[in-house]
Design an enzyme around this catalytic site. Structure first.
Site, short mmCIF file in Angstrom:
data_model
loop_
_atom_site.label_atom_id
_atom_site.label_comp_id
_atom_site.label_asym_id
_atom_site.label_seq_id
_atom_site.Cartn_x
_atom_site.Cartn_y
_atom_site.Cartn_z
N ARG A 172 32.33 33.82 27.50
CA ARG A 172 33.27 34.77 28.08
C ARG A 172 34.37 35.11 27.08
O ARG A 172 34.82 36.26 26.99
CB ARG A 172 33.88 34.21 29.37
CG ARG A 172 32.91 34.12 30.53
CD ARG A 172 33.59 33.67 31.81
NE ARG A 172 34.51 34.67 32.33
CZ ARG A 172 35.40 34.45 33.28
NH1 ARG A 172 35.52 33.23 33.81
NH2 ARG A 172 36.19 35.41 33.71
N CYS A 231 43.16 31.12 31.24
CA CYS A 231 41.75 30.99 31.60
C CYS A 231 41.34 32.28 32.29
O CYS A 231 41.77 33.35 31.89
CB CYS A 231 41.52 29.76 32.47
SG CYS A 231 42.51 29.75 34.00
#
Length: 276
Positions: A172, A231
């Site tokens: 990601r 995050c």
């Protein structure tokens, strides 16, 4: 105070003269609600806390899990029996992310004695209960600001002046896949540091020395200046902040994280491998 507690220590303290308030924060990103698992069995005396509804505000411009209103959060904690002068232990199903989110919020709002059950429920060997407790009202009153918090602009600046760690999975970070947010990639200048590498196969945190070596290798240290973490939406990032504390570093959390950053098309997005 060490921010984690072993299952045996938790059992001993729970049976002692000053038992901790136990909070069950079982949660899975995109998974089933944690309440049925709680009802099926939890640590005796533990109160269930809903991460999506009680440890976060409504999703929107601030991201998928923006910080809750402090007063509303305080009311939830008081209903759960949390008082400023009593220890608190938080746990989840074993991943540690949700428990760390509760730990971070309580610490950020001024509670001095909060620990995460290392390894979560999976580490517990004692009996479980199906009784839903009704604790006496606590007296905890939030005073936000005890831990460092970043907004989007501050996170961008820290990526240039210090060390900004991206706690998501490496794919990601690189932008290879993005299953949730508007666009893949990372904040320019951020360093990839997947949260999953903070723990062993049993879900327990690595020893402090190993964590220190890990974060030192990523650039943390006396010469790095401030350290920050983000995050996807401020949940696993809290776990990274906890791991950094175990390693001897104090880190700021960008709570809005990638879900907030990527929602604004005017913000720059970097893709590809770690700049290191």
């Amino acid at each position: 105070m060490k921010p984690i507690i072993t299952a045996s220590e938790c059992a001993s303290e729970s049976a002692g003269p000053r038992p901790p308030v136990l909070l069950d924060v079982r949660w899975q990103l995109g998974g089933p609600h944690g309440r049925p698992d709680y009802d099926a069995g939890h640590l005796p005396g533990a109160v269930f806390v809903d991460l999506d509804a009680e440890l976060a505000g409504p999703a929107g411009k601030g991201g998928r899990h923006p910080l809750p209103d402090p007063e509303e959060f305080g009311a939830v904690m008081r209903r759960a029996g949390v008082s400023r002068g009593a220890p608190v232990v938080v746990y989840d199903g074993g991943l540690g992310w949700a428990a760390a989110r509760a730990w971070w919020l309580l610490r950020w709002t001024g509670h001095p004695d909060v620990r995460v059950l290392d390894g979560g429920l999976a580490a517990w060997t004692g009996e479980l209960s199906t009784v839903t407790p009704t604790p006496a009202e606590g007296d905890f009153r939030p005073e936000p600001g005890a831990l460092a918090l970043l907004d989007a602009d501050e996170a961008a600046a820290l990526a240039r002046s210090g060390l900004l760690l991206d706690a998501r999975a490496a794919e990601r970070y690189r932008g290879d896949v993005e299953p949730i947010d508007r666009v893949g990639g990372h904040i320019p200048g951020a360093v990839s540091a997947p949260t999953t590498e903070n723990v062993g196969k049993d879900g327990r945190f690595l020893p402090a020395g190993q964590l220190a070596s890990r974060f030192g290798g990523l650039g943390a240290g006396a010469d790095a200046g401030e350290v920050g973490v983000y995050c996807g939406s401020g949940v696993s990032g809290a776990h990274e902040v906890l791991a950094l504390e175990l390693a001897g570093y104090r880190a700021a959390l960008y709570a809005g994280s990638w879900s907030e950053w990527s929602s604004d098309a005017s913000r720059p997005v970097a893709t590809g491998p770690d700049p290191q």
